[in-house]
Design a protein around this motif. Structure first.
Motif, mmCIF file in Angstrom:
data_model
loop_
_atom_site.group_PDB
_atom_site.id
_atom_site.type_symbol
_atom_site.label_atom_id
_atom_site.label_comp_id
_atom_site.label_asym_id
_atom_site.label_seq_id
_atom_site.Cartn_x
_atom_site.Cartn_y
_atom_site.Cartn_z
ATOM 1 N N GLU A 102 0.617 -0.995 0.042
ATOM 2 C CA GLU A 102 0.004 0.123 0.129
ATOM 3 C C GLU A 102 0.889 1.139 0.043
ATOM 4 O OE1 GLU A 102 -3.311 0.159 -0.148
ATOM 5 O OE2 GLU A 102 -3.351 -1.989 -0.250
ATOM 6 N N PRO A 103 0.260 2.231 -0.550
ATOM 7 C CA PRO A 103 -0.610 2.590 -1.540
ATOM 8 C C PRO A 103 -0.485 1.848 -2.816
ATOM 9 C CG PRO A 103 0.630 4.604 -1.234
ATOM 10 C CD PRO A 103 1.450 3.529 -0.438
ATOM 11 N N ASP A 122 -1.035 9.458 -3.255
ATOM 12 C CA ASP A 122 -0.623 8.242 -3.120
ATOM 13 C C ASP A 122 0.517 7.639 -4.045
ATOM 14 O OD1 ASP A 122 -2.649 7.504 -1.046
ATOM 15 O OD2 ASP A 122 -4.121 6.874 -2.650
#
Length: 163
Positions: A102-103, A122
């Motif tokens: 993630e992200p 992100d």
């Protein structure tokens, strides 16, 4: 010297390389389980039809500073780029969901648009994580999921670093 503060940056553009062989192997694993009516291992990530495996070869591993993603889409659609923490082996150790990072980088192009858009925060965080991973890896693998009719042949992508 901090590479992020260098006045004369040297760009290092590392392309996403479609790993046809690994994509095929992962599809065969899913197909094999389906034919045998078997269940995947607990937490095992099976490749969906719209997902493909890509790799980035880090020709340089140290003193990198993430600059940007260079993603070009020939048509409208969306691609989600998920990094993996797995060190794949030739016998294809099964990819587990917990190994997905993630992200996720999400890039899209709206109908009629010329530019590709993304969630900047992100994408920036994801890029900065890659700098850390590059220190311990020569190769990193990614799952790219294509939606809205977009296909791998319609993508040109790379990660740009300051070296």
């Amino acid at each position: 010297m901090n590479p992020c503060r260098d006045e004369q940056p040297h760009m290092l553009k590392l392309p996403f390389i479609h790993d046809d062989q690994l994509t095929r192997c992962m599809r065969l694993r899913a197909q094999s389980l389906q034919q045998k009516n078997a269940r995947p291992q607990d937490g095992e990530k099976l490749l969906h039809p719209n997902e493909h495996v890509y790799r980035v070869d880090f020709i340089r591993q140290h003193n990198l500073c993430f600059l940007r993603w260079d993603v070009q889409l020939e048509r409208s659609g969306k691609v989600m780029v998920t990094g993996t923490s797995q060190h794949w082996t030739p016998d294809l150790t099964h990819l587990m969901n917990r190994q997905l990072l993630e992200p996720v980088g999400i890039f899209w192009k709206k109908p009629g648009a010329k530019e590709v858009e993304c969630n900047e925060a992100d994408a920036q965080e994801f890029g900065e994580r890659l700098v850390e991973l590059a220190k311990i890896r020569k190769v990193m693998y990614f799952l790219l999921a294509f939606t809205d009719g977009l296909e791998p042949a319609q993508l040109k992508g790379s990660i740009v670093f300051k070296a």
